[in-house]
Design an enzyme around this catalytic site. Structure first.
Site, PDB file in Angstrom:
ATOM      1  N   ASN A  42     -11.224  -2.465   5.030  1.00 47.89           N
ATOM      2  CA  ASN A  42     -10.173  -2.633   4.024  1.00 47.89           C
ATOM      3  C   ASN A  42      -9.906  -1.295   3.333  1.00 47.89           C
ATOM      4  OD1 ASN A  42     -12.775  -3.071   2.871  1.00 47.89           O
ATOM      5  ND2 ASN A  42     -11.905  -4.103   1.107  1.00 47.89           N
ATOM      6  N   GLU A  44      -7.830  -0.055  -0.034  1.00 47.44           N
ATOM      7  CA  GLU A  44      -7.119  -0.485  -1.248  1.00 47.44           C
ATOM      8  C   GLU A  44      -6.222   0.620  -1.783  1.00 47.44           C
ATOM      9  OE1 GLU A  44     -10.235  -2.023  -3.802  1.00 47.44           O
ATOM     10  OE2 GLU A  44     -10.411  -3.815  -2.538  1.00 47.44           O
ATOM     11  N   CYS A  53      -6.207  -5.418   4.465  1.00 41.22           N
ATOM     12  CA  CYS A  53      -7.495  -6.021   4.843  1.00 41.22           C
ATOM     13  C   CYS A  53      -8.053  -5.370   6.111  1.00 41.22           C
ATOM     14  CB  CYS A  53      -7.322  -7.505   5.099  1.00 41.22           C
ATOM     15  SG  CYS A  53      -6.918  -8.475   3.645  1.00 41.22           S
ATOM     16  N   GLU A  55      -9.344  -6.820   8.753  1.00 43.53           N
ATOM     17  CA  GLU A  55      -8.920  -7.472   9.999  1.00 43.53           C
ATOM     18  C   GLU A  55      -7.580  -6.921  10.466  1.00 43.53           C
ATOM     19  OE1 GLU A  55      -9.962  -8.783   7.163  1.00 43.53           O
ATOM     20  OE2 GLU A  55     -10.498 -10.882   7.383  1.00 43.53           O
ATOM     21  N   CYS A  88      -8.739 -14.089   4.987  1.00 40.37           N
ATOM     22  CA  CYS A  88      -7.705 -14.581   4.070  1.00 40.37           C
ATOM     23  C   CYS A  88      -6.543 -15.173   4.868  1.00 40.37           C
ATOM     24  CB  CYS A  88      -7.222 -13.461   3.154  1.00 40.37           C
ATOM     25  SG  CYS A  88      -6.085 -12.287   3.941  1.00 40.37           S
ATOM     26  N   CYS A  91      -4.407 -12.739   6.919  1.00 36.38           N
ATOM     27  CA  CYS A  91      -5.119 -12.274   8.119  1.00 36.38           C
ATOM     28  C   CYS A  91      -5.217 -13.374   9.164  1.00 36.38           C
ATOM     29  CB  CYS A  91      -6.494 -11.727   7.754  1.00 36.38           C
ATOM     30  SG  CYS A  91      -6.381 -10.105   6.966  1.00 36.38           S
TER      31      CYS A  91
HETATM   32  N1  THU Z   1     -10.123  -8.394   2.203  1.00 36.04           N
HETATM   33  C1  THU Z   1     -10.257  -8.145   3.543  1.00 36.04           C
HETATM   34  O1  THU Z   1     -10.445  -6.994   3.958  1.00 36.04           O
HETATM   35  N2  THU Z   1     -10.177  -9.192   4.396  1.00 36.04           N
HETATM   36  C2  THU Z   1      -9.966 -10.487   4.021  1.00 36.04           C
HETATM   37  O2  THU Z   1      -9.820 -11.358   4.880  1.00 36.04           O
HETATM   38  C3  THU Z   1      -9.918 -10.831   2.606  1.00 36.04           C
HETATM   39  C4  THU Z   1      -9.892  -9.706   1.647  1.00 36.04           C
HETATM   40  C5  THU Z   1     -10.192  -7.258   1.271  1.00 36.04           C
HETATM   41  C6  THU Z   1      -8.899  -6.960   0.562  1.00 36.04           C
HETATM   42  C7  THU Z   1      -9.393  -6.291  -0.703  1.00 36.04           C
HETATM   43  O3  THU Z   1      -9.579  -4.902  -0.427  1.00 36.04           O
HETATM   44  C8  THU Z   1     -10.746  -6.908  -0.953  1.00 36.04           C
HETATM   45  O4  THU Z   1     -11.126  -7.540   0.260  1.00 36.04           O
HETATM   46  C9  THU Z   1     -10.753  -7.944  -2.066  1.00 36.04           C
HETATM   47  O5  THU Z   1      -9.785  -8.902  -1.882  1.00 36.04           O
END
Ligand code: THU
Length: 131
Positions: A42, A44, A53, A55, A88, A91
């Site tokens: 991930n 940000e 994310c 994935e 999520c 994803c």
């Molecule tokens: N995140 C992912 O990388 N994958 C997911 O399926 C859910 C959330 C990340 C996004 C963000 O950087 C952090 O987790 C918190 O939501």
């Protein structure tokens, strides 16, 4: 490429996550039908909605390298949570776009310190958006 090897790769890439806002590090490693492995973490952003994310980073890399016919055979997701964290909703839909819902279904494996879950894509997203 075994699930254990994918887990190892997902853990390695999770260490590279750029997550200064959530401090939630996620790593993903996917194996394509052709047998290639791609990873993503991930990333940000100060504009929170710009976060990507793990994935989806792995999947976009796979498409860029293998092409639009890329099919996900297995995808592993690792987080620093104790409980396994499923992907999520965005994803899930993104995985579905490049998944096999047929007899050789794409598998989604997510794990935390407490253990792992292995699900078929149709279990994780049974009613995907299509038009
Ligand atoms: N995140 C992912 O990388 N994958 C997911 O399926 C859910 C959330 C990340 C996004 C963000 O950087 C952090 O987790 C918190 O939501």
């Amino acid at each position: 490429m075994t699930i254990e090897e994918l887990v190892q790769k997902a853990k390695e890439v999770a260490d590279k996550a750029y997550a200064p806002y959530s401090n939630f590090h996620v790593g993903s490693a996917l194996l394509t039908r052709k047998g290639n492995v791609f990873t993503g973490c991930n990333v940000e952003n100060a504009s929170y909605g710009g976060a990507i994310c793990a994935e989806r980073n792995a999947i976009t890399t796979a498409v860029a390298q293998e092409g639009k016919e890329m099919i996900i055979h297995k995808i592993v997701i690792v987080t620093s949570n104790d409980a396994p964290a499923p992907p999520c909703g965005i994803c899930r839909q993104f995985i579905a776009e490049f998944a096999d819902y047929g007899s050789n279904e794409t598998e989604i494996i997510f794990l935390g310190k407490e253990g792992r879950q292995i699900k078929k894509v149709s279990e994780v997203l049974p009613f995907k958006f299509e038009f």
